[in-house]
Design a protein around this motif. Structure first.
Motif, PDB file in Angstrom:
ATOM      1  N   THR A  41       0.823  -1.206   0.000  1.00  0.00           N
ATOM      2  CA  THR A  41       0.000   0.000   0.000  1.00  0.00           C
ATOM      3  C   THR A  41       0.858   1.256   0.000  1.00  0.00           C
ATOM      4  O   THR A  41       0.633   2.183  -0.788  1.00  0.00           O
ATOM      5  N   ARG A  42       1.854   1.301   0.875  1.00  0.00           N
ATOM      6  CA  ARG A  42       2.630   2.535   0.963  1.00  0.00           C
ATOM      7  C   ARG A  42       3.548   2.726  -0.234  1.00  0.00           C
ATOM      8  O   ARG A  42       3.780   3.853  -0.666  1.00  0.00           O
ATOM      9  N   THR A  43       4.086   1.668  -0.803  1.00  0.00           N
ATOM     10  CA  THR A  43       4.913   1.827  -2.003  1.00  0.00           C
ATOM     11  C   THR A  43       4.070   2.200  -3.209  1.00  0.00           C
ATOM     12  O   THR A  43       4.501   2.990  -4.058  1.00  0.00           O
ATOM     13  N   ARG A  44       2.866   1.657  -3.273  1.00  0.00           N
ATOM     14  CA  ARG A  44       1.986   2.037  -4.383  1.00  0.00           C
ATOM     15  C   ARG A  44       1.579   3.499  -4.285  1.00  0.00           C
ATOM     16  O   ARG A  44       1.519   4.215  -5.290  1.00  0.00           O
ATOM     17  N   ARG A  45       1.292   3.964  -3.079  1.00  0.00           N
ATOM     18  CA  ARG A  45       0.954   5.375  -2.898  1.00  0.00           C
ATOM     19  C   ARG A  45       2.144   6.270  -3.218  1.00  0.00           C
ATOM     20  O   ARG A  45       1.976   7.355  -3.797  1.00  0.00           O
ATOM     21  N   ALA A  46       3.338   5.830  -2.843  1.00  0.00           N
ATOM     22  CA  ALA A  46       4.528   6.612  -3.174  1.00  0.00           C
ATOM     23  C   ALA A  46       4.732   6.680  -4.681  1.00  0.00           C
ATOM     24  O   ALA A  46       5.141   7.723  -5.219  1.00  0.00           O
ATOM     25  N   CYS A  47       4.458   5.587  -5.369  1.00  0.00           N
ATOM     26  CA  CYS A  47       4.573   5.580  -6.834  1.00  0.00           C
ATOM     27  C   CYS A  47       3.598   6.574  -7.457  1.00  0.00           C
ATOM     28  O   CYS A  47       3.971   7.368  -8.333  1.00  0.00           O
ATOM     29  N   LEU A  48       2.354   6.551  -7.007  1.00  0.00           N
ATOM     30  CA  LEU A  48       1.366   7.485  -7.542  1.00  0.00           C
ATOM     31  C   LEU A  48       1.722   8.924  -7.187  1.00  0.00           C
ATOM     32  O   LEU A  48       1.520   9.846  -7.990  1.00  0.00           O
ATOM     33  N   GLY A  49       2.253   9.139  -5.969  1.00  0.00           N
ATOM     34  CA  GLY A  49       2.673  10.482  -5.592  1.00  0.00           C
ATOM     35  C   GLY A  49       3.808  10.997  -6.453  1.00  0.00           C
ATOM     36  O   GLY A  49       3.831  12.181  -6.821  1.00  0.00           O
TER      37      GLY A  49
END
Length: 357
Positions: A41-49
């Motif tokens: 979840t947090r790596t995916r959010r970082a990717c989108l950010g």
């Protein structure tokens, strides 16, 4: 799923490789709130950010006239910055040294992974570097932008994002997958400082604008976070020891943190003055020099910040080595017999009278 488990009726098989954890550990790893799910979840959010910030940088520095004027002023201001001019004049071998260091970094990344026999992770790290380079070339070639011409009327090729910074930072971030867990911060921090130096040289030499270097750092961060989210989805991450790579990495993480704070602080402080450049020439050499230094500070600060973000996302997350197998005690193990040393014990008896539902 273990080899002696039968697939449930109507279910999709999910075979696991030899040496992986038990089937119920895999199911628990995919459950909401599990460690793998949190990392994903947090790596995916970082990717989108990172993709969102890349879009903002592209819109602000490429599509707007003010952003293009600031980038041109930072590029032209290198000639008014005596420190950059003297450095390039006194050390003409920096161009060859930069190219050699990029080639040596590629060899180092592959060599470390192959020597440690992390073949799959080495391939993933190399694939991330190739993907970042491919995205960089596609953006350079096909991203919409105004047509820029030089004084002779020739079309100026786009340098957004910068390919040298993409390669250097991609190598630095790829070390996350191939170096030992305890040396991760040290390796990634040192590689990022080298990538910052490569980006600063490309700006000082007039090869790229500051926005090109900033965009390259965001592209690499997005690709690396996407890869880590994929590895977490496949259950290839696990909790790392509490005594992780923090202390060994202090000699490089502290300079990274200082560089981030100083670069972003000074760059944003100077940005307001440099954006007020007149729309047409002539420009004051002092303003051009200020724009160049502002761009250098922002590019170095953003590049260092991406490394800190990546290391923060991977705090106490280990992607190196095989997971620890689960073991059971009680009547199931007793019925299956006492295991030999190094042998994995299944949760069911030898009669195989079971079915997963």
């Amino acid at each position: 799923m273990a080899s002696y488990d039968r697939h449930r009726a109507g279910g999709s098989p999910r075979p696991m490789e030899t040496g992986d954890t038990w089937w119920y550990a895999a199911v628990a790893g995919e459950a909401a709130g599990s460690f793998s799910a949190r990392v994903r979840t947090r790596t995916r959010r970082a990717c989108l950010g990172a993709v969102l910030l890349l879009t903002v940088v592209y819109a602000g520095l490429v599509l707007t006239a003010t952003g293009r004027r600031w980038g041109d002023a930072a590029l032209t201001g290198r000639r008014a910055d005596t420190a950059a001019v003297d450095l390039l004049r006194d050390h003409p071998s920096l161009a060859g040294l930069t190219t050699f260091s990029l080639a040596a970094g590629c060899v180092l990344l592959l060599a470390v992974g192959l020597i440690r026999k992390r073949y799959a992770l080495t391939g993933a790290a190399a694939g991330a570097v190739v993907t970042a380079l491919a995205l960089t070339l596609l953006l350079q070639r096909y991203a919409p932008r105004p047509r820029l011409v030089d004084t002779g009327g020739a079309l100026v090729p786009s340098g957004f994002p910068g390919i040298q910074t993409t390669l250097a930072l991609g190598i630095a971030f790829g070390l996350v997958l191939v170096v030992p867990y305890r040396l991760r911060s040290l390796a990634v921090g040192a590689g990022t400082l080298w990538a910052v130096a490569v980006g600063a040289y490309t700006i000082a030499a007039g090869r790229h604008r500051p926005g090109d270097v900033i965009a390259a750092a965001l592209v690499v961060l997005a690709v690396e976070c996407g890869l880590l989210a994929f590895l977490a989805r496949k259950g290839k991450v696990r909790p790392g020891p509490r005594r992780g790579p923090f202390l060994p990495g202090l000699p490089v993480t502290v300079p990274l943190a200082l560089l981030t704070a100083a670069g972003l602080g000074a760059g944003l402080w100077l940005l307001g003055d440099t954006l007020s450049l007149p729309a047409t020439a002539p420009y004051d050499p002092a303003e051009l020099r200020l724009a160049h230094r502002c761009g250098q500070a922002l590019a170095a600060g953003v590049t260092a910040a991406t490394a800190l973000v990546l290391l923060g996302l991977l705090r106490r997350v280990d992607v190196d080595g095989a997971p620890v197998p689960y073991r059971l005690g009680g009547p199931f193990v007793e019925a299956a017999g006492v295991p030999r040393e190094g042998e994995l014990v299944g949760p069911f008896t030898d009669d195989l009278d079971h079915e997963i539902s």
